[in-house]
Design a protein around this motif. Sequence first.
Motif, PDB file in Angstrom:
ATOM      1  N   LEU A 133     -36.239 -46.566  93.085  1.00 25.48           N
ATOM      2  CA  LEU A 133     -36.599 -47.727  93.904  1.00 25.48           C
ATOM      3  C   LEU A 133     -35.563 -47.877  95.009  1.00 25.48           C
ATOM      4  CD1 LEU A 133     -37.326 -50.298  91.031  1.00 25.48           C
ATOM      5  CD2 LEU A 133     -38.945 -48.755  92.179  1.00 25.48           C
ATOM      6  N   GLY A 134     -36.024 -47.844  96.261  1.00 23.61           N
ATOM      7  CA  GLY A 134     -35.112 -47.991  97.388  1.00 23.61           C
ATOM      8  C   GLY A 134     -34.916 -46.673  98.109  1.00 23.61           C
ATOM      9  N   ALA A 135     -34.550 -46.771  99.389  1.00 21.39           N
ATOM     10  CA  ALA A 135     -34.371 -45.563 100.207  1.00 21.39           C
ATOM     11  C   ALA A 135     -33.165 -45.716 101.133  1.00 21.39           C
ATOM     12  CB  ALA A 135     -35.638 -45.295 101.018  1.00 21.39           C
ATOM     13  N   GLY A 136     -32.181 -46.519 100.718  1.00 16.79           N
ATOM     14  CA  GLY A 136     -30.970 -46.716 101.519  1.00 16.79           C
ATOM     15  C   GLY A 136     -29.921 -45.659 101.206  1.00 16.79           C
ATOM     16  N   GLY A 137     -28.673 -45.971 101.536  1.00 20.86           N
ATOM     17  CA  GLY A 137     -27.583 -45.018 101.339  1.00 20.86           C
ATOM     18  C   GLY A 137     -27.379 -44.677  99.864  1.00 20.86           C
ATOM     19  N   ALA A 138     -27.443 -45.679  99.011  1.00 22.09           N
ATOM     20  CA  ALA A 138     -27.248 -45.427  97.579  1.00 22.09           C
ATOM     21  C   ALA A 138     -28.370 -44.548  97.045  1.00 22.09           C
ATOM     22  CB  ALA A 138     -27.194 -46.754  96.828  1.00 22.09           C
ATOM     23  N   ALA A 139     -29.605 -44.820  97.506  1.00 23.29           N
ATOM     24  CA  ALA A 139     -30.754 -44.025  97.059  1.00 23.29           C
ATOM     25  C   ALA A 139     -30.569 -42.559  97.441  1.00 23.29           C
ATOM     26  CB  ALA A 139     -32.040 -44.572  97.672  1.00 23.29           C
ATOM     27  N   VAL A 157     -39.758 -44.820  95.945  1.00 24.81           N
ATOM     28  CA  VAL A 157     -40.657 -45.950  96.190  1.00 24.81           C
ATOM     29  C   VAL A 157     -39.883 -46.983  96.994  1.00 24.81           C
ATOM     30  CG1 VAL A 157     -42.061 -47.721  95.082  1.00 24.81           C
ATOM     31  CG2 VAL A 157     -41.770 -45.482  93.974  1.00 24.81           C
ATOM     32  N   ASN A 158     -40.393 -47.290  98.185  1.00 21.59           N
ATOM     33  CA  ASN A 158     -39.631 -48.201  99.046  1.00 21.59           C
ATOM     34  C   ASN A 158     -40.535 -49.184  99.764  1.00 21.59           C
ATOM     35  OD1 ASN A 158     -36.981 -48.894  99.942  1.00 21.59           O
ATOM     36  ND2 ASN A 158     -37.577 -48.210 101.990  1.00 21.59           N
ATOM     37  N   ARG A 159     -40.009 -50.387  99.976  1.00 21.82           N
ATOM     38  CA  ARG A 159     -40.737 -51.430 100.705  1.00 21.82           C
ATOM     39  C   ARG A 159     -41.169 -50.894 102.072  1.00 21.82           C
ATOM     40  NH1 ARG A 159     -37.294 -56.686 102.171  1.00 21.82           N
ATOM     41  NH2 ARG A 159     -36.003 -55.071 103.113  1.00 21.82           N
ATOM     42  N   THR A 160     -40.228 -50.269 102.786  1.00 20.74           N
ATOM     43  CA  THR A 160     -40.543 -49.677 104.090  1.00 20.74           C
ATOM     44  C   THR A 160     -40.833 -48.189 103.854  1.00 20.74           C
ATOM     45  OG1 THR A 160     -38.948 -51.216 105.037  1.00 20.74           O
ATOM     46  CG2 THR A 160     -39.732 -49.437 106.472  1.00 20.74           C
ATOM     47  N   PHE A 161     -42.115 -47.855 103.822  1.00 21.11           N
ATOM     48  CA  PHE A 161     -42.530 -46.497 103.460  1.00 21.11           C
ATOM     49  C   PHE A 161     -41.882 -45.443 104.372  1.00 21.11           C
ATOM     50  CE2 PHE A 161     -45.722 -43.065 104.138  1.00 21.11           C
ATOM     51  CZ  PHE A 161     -45.537 -42.437 102.917  1.00 21.11           C
ATOM     52  N   GLU A 162     -41.803 -45.760 105.668  1.00 16.28           N
ATOM     53  CA  GLU A 162     -41.265 -44.782 106.632  1.00 16.28           C
ATOM     54  C   GLU A 162     -39.832 -44.387 106.281  1.00 16.28           C
ATOM     55  OE1 GLU A 162     -42.732 -47.679 107.451  1.00 16.28           O
ATOM     56  OE2 GLU A 162     -44.661 -46.804 108.063  1.00 16.28           O
ATOM     57  N   ARG A 163     -39.107 -45.308 105.697  1.00 11.94           N
ATOM     58  CA  ARG A 163     -37.716 -44.998 105.353  1.00 11.94           C
ATOM     59  C   ARG A 163     -37.666 -44.010 104.174  1.00 11.94           C
ATOM     60  NH1 ARG A 163     -33.144 -49.404 104.187  1.00 11.94           N
ATOM     61  NH2 ARG A 163     -31.374 -48.143 104.830  1.00 11.94           N
ATOM     62  N   ALA A 164     -38.621 -44.149 103.264  1.00 13.70           N
ATOM     63  CA  ALA A 164     -38.717 -43.191 102.155  1.00 13.70           C
ATOM     64  C   ALA A 164     -39.102 -41.812 102.697  1.00 13.70           C
ATOM     65  CB  ALA A 164     -39.738 -43.675 101.134  1.00 13.70           C
ATOM     66  N   ASN A 195     -33.133 -48.229  89.791  1.00 11.40           N
ATOM     67  CA  ASN A 195     -33.175 -49.209  90.883  1.00 11.40           C
ATOM     68  C   ASN A 195     -31.935 -49.052  91.752  1.00 11.40           C
ATOM     69  OD1 ASN A 195     -33.788 -51.503  92.505  1.00 11.40           O
ATOM     70  ND2 ASN A 195     -32.269 -52.652  91.316  1.00 11.40           N
ATOM     71  N   THR A 196     -32.145 -48.730  93.029  1.00  5.37           N
ATOM     72  CA  THR A 196     -31.007 -48.661  93.968  1.00  5.37           C
ATOM     73  C   THR A 196     -31.062 -49.786  95.000  1.00  5.37           C
ATOM     74  OG1 THR A 196     -31.989 -47.299  95.729  1.00  5.37           O
ATOM     75  CG2 THR A 196     -31.124 -46.120  93.788  1.00  5.37           C
ATOM     76  N   THR A 197     -32.036 -50.688  94.857  1.00  6.99           N
ATOM     77  CA  THR A 197     -32.097 -51.830  95.790  1.00  6.99           C
ATOM     78  C   THR A 197     -31.166 -52.936  95.288  1.00  6.99           C
ATOM     79  OG1 THR A 197     -33.796 -53.189  94.720  1.00  6.99           O
ATOM     80  CG2 THR A 197     -34.588 -51.332  96.060  1.00  6.99           C
ATOM     81  N   PRO A 198     -30.851 -53.900  96.144  1.00  2.00           N
ATOM     82  CA  PRO A 198     -30.025 -55.025  95.669  1.00  2.00           C
ATOM     83  C   PRO A 198     -30.832 -56.065  94.896  1.00  2.00           C
ATOM     84  CG  PRO A 198     -30.411 -55.204  98.037  1.00  2.00           C
ATOM     85  CD  PRO A 198     -31.087 -53.940  97.591  1.00  2.00           C
ATOM     86  N   LEU A 199     -32.114 -55.841  94.712  1.00  3.84           N
ATOM     87  CA  LEU A 199     -32.944 -56.827  93.999  1.00  3.84           C
ATOM     88  C   LEU A 199     -32.471 -56.954  92.555  1.00  3.84           C
ATOM     89  CD1 LEU A 199     -36.426 -55.768  95.411  1.00  3.84           C
ATOM     90  CD2 LEU A 199     -35.060 -57.760  96.054  1.00  3.84           C
ATOM     91  N   GLY A 200     -32.322 -58.199  92.115  1.00  8.93           N
ATOM     92  CA  GLY A 200     -31.833 -58.443  90.755  1.00  8.93           C
ATOM     93  C   GLY A 200     -30.345 -58.722  90.699  1.00  8.93           C
TER      94      GLY A 200
HETATM   95  P1  ATR Z   1     -27.494 -49.262 100.287  1.00  5.62           P
HETATM   96  O1  ATR Z   1     -26.735 -48.432 101.260  1.00  5.62           O
HETATM   97  O2  ATR Z   1     -26.629 -50.080  99.360  1.00  5.62           O
HETATM   98  O3  ATR Z   1     -28.514 -48.473  99.534  1.00  5.62           O
HETATM   99  P2  ATR Z   1     -29.335 -50.293 102.264  1.00  5.62           P
HETATM  100  O4  ATR Z   1     -29.192 -49.048 103.064  1.00  5.62           O
HETATM  101  O5  ATR Z   1     -29.311 -51.609 102.951  1.00  5.62           O
HETATM  102  O6  ATR Z   1     -28.242 -50.393 101.131  1.00  5.62           O
HETATM  103  O7  ATR Z   1     -30.704 -50.159 101.418  1.00  5.62           O
HETATM  104  C1  ATR Z   1     -31.193 -51.199 100.647  1.00  5.62           C
HETATM  105  C2  ATR Z   1     -32.509 -50.763  99.975  1.00  5.62           C
HETATM  106  O8  ATR Z   1     -33.003 -51.876  99.234  1.00  5.62           O
HETATM  107  C3  ATR Z   1     -33.591 -50.362 100.945  1.00  5.62           C
HETATM  108  O9  ATR Z   1     -34.401 -49.382 100.340  1.00  5.62           O
HETATM  109  C4  ATR Z   1     -34.368 -51.667 101.116  1.00  5.62           C
HETATM  110  O10 ATR Z   1     -35.714 -51.499 101.478  1.00  5.62           O
HETATM  111  P3  ATR Z   1     -36.157 -51.351 103.037  1.00  5.62           P
HETATM  112  O11 ATR Z   1     -35.866 -49.919 103.403  1.00  5.62           O
HETATM  113  O12 ATR Z   1     -37.585 -51.696 103.053  1.00  5.62           O
HETATM  114  O13 ATR Z   1     -35.294 -52.337 103.813  1.00  5.62           O
HETATM  115  C5  ATR Z   1     -34.296 -52.216  99.721  1.00  5.62           C
HETATM  116  N1  ATR Z   1     -34.469 -53.662  99.716  1.00  5.62           N
HETATM  117  C6  ATR Z   1     -33.589 -54.601 100.113  1.00  5.62           C
HETATM  118  N2  ATR Z   1     -34.114 -55.837  99.977  1.00  5.62           N
HETATM  119  C7  ATR Z   1     -35.373 -55.666  99.485  1.00  5.62           C
HETATM  120  C8  ATR Z   1     -36.434 -56.556  99.122  1.00  5.62           C
HETATM  121  N3  ATR Z   1     -36.287 -57.877  99.244  1.00  5.62           N
HETATM  122  N4  ATR Z   1     -37.575 -56.013  98.642  1.00  5.62           N
HETATM  123  C9  ATR Z   1     -37.724 -54.679  98.511  1.00  5.62           C
HETATM  124  N5  ATR Z   1     -36.767 -53.778  98.847  1.00  5.62           N
HETATM  125  C10 ATR Z   1     -35.610 -54.276  99.315  1.00  5.62           C
END
Ligand code: ATR
Length: 282
Positions: A133-139, A157-164, A195-200
């Motif tokens: 879950l997530g596509a940021g730096g940690a992911a 799986v990411n909220r913003t599909f293009e980032r995935a 889960n690599t998102t900050p959710l939770g």
């Molecule tokens: P990091 O480097 O710690 O991974 P980041 O690059 O800001 O941080 O990435 C955060 C991730 O959490 C992203 O995948 C982000 O989704 P988006 O690419 O759509 O922004 C995801 N994320 C953060 N807040 C979210 C939310 N409220 N719902 C769903 N995904 C969320």
Amino acid sequence: MAISGKAAIAGVIGWPVGHSLSPRLHGYWLDCYGIDGAYIPLAVEPADIIAAIHALAKLGFAGANVTVPHKQAAAAAADRLDDNARRLGAVNTITVGKDGTITGSNTDGFGFMENLRHGAPDWRAEHGPAVVLGAGGAARAVVAALGDAGVAEVRVVNRTFERAEQLADDLGGNISPLPWDALSDALGDAGVLVNTTPLGMAGQARLDIDLAALPVAAVVNDIVYAPLETELLSASRARGNTVVEGIGMLLHQARPGFAAWFGQEPEVTPELRKHIVEALKG
Ligand code: ATR
């Protein structure tokens, strides 16, 4: 511990840096092994990051960790990058060579995988696809490490599909980018969910997902560690999944840097975990 004029010096570069647990973590190991060394917080503003990294060599530092928001800039500033840092475009660990050369590496994936292996010793890459879950730096670090470990398919799986999609393009290998509403289908035959998102995280929104389709044999790992047991972990534990808490990734990612700077392979022990958890509570 008192240090001498010959002490090895390292630190963590961030902005802000006051919340970093790394000085407490490395300080614990320095005490534990009786090392003549110090590890200090280094608050560096974004505008100064390149100069600060080059100053490490001039000041005789053994190296440093790099944290938010400097990991990409550190990759650009380093004289050389190891293969992993180059692939991720991000550096979390710097070592200064005898000739003053700055080498950047990234140990986040190592920390993730060591934590997974310690927390779920029966997990095998062959058990099924990974769902991240997530596509940021940690992911990026997590996805690359899972691929290296032999997981045949990593579903991002990411909220913003293009980032995935971008992540999949950048890293290559068998990565399937998916939109958030495809999560339930993606879980069906998963061997591990991360889960690599900050959710939770404390102060953030809940991670509101339906785990019904996830096999009970799957391992669930949350890289969020405040709280230590997130809602994802407690819900997964309650339905019978093996769970792996996120704090271990922080502890294990620190090992390669400490070994390089201070010449001692450090150990992640229950006492170290307790020492860090005390600070989280404080
Ligand atoms: P990091 O480097 O710690 O991974 P980041 O690059 O800001 O941080 O990435 C955060 C991730 O959490 C992203 O995948 C982000 O989704 P988006 O690419 O759509 O922004 C995801 N994320 C953060 N807040 C979210 C939310 N409220 N719902 C769903 N995904 C969320």
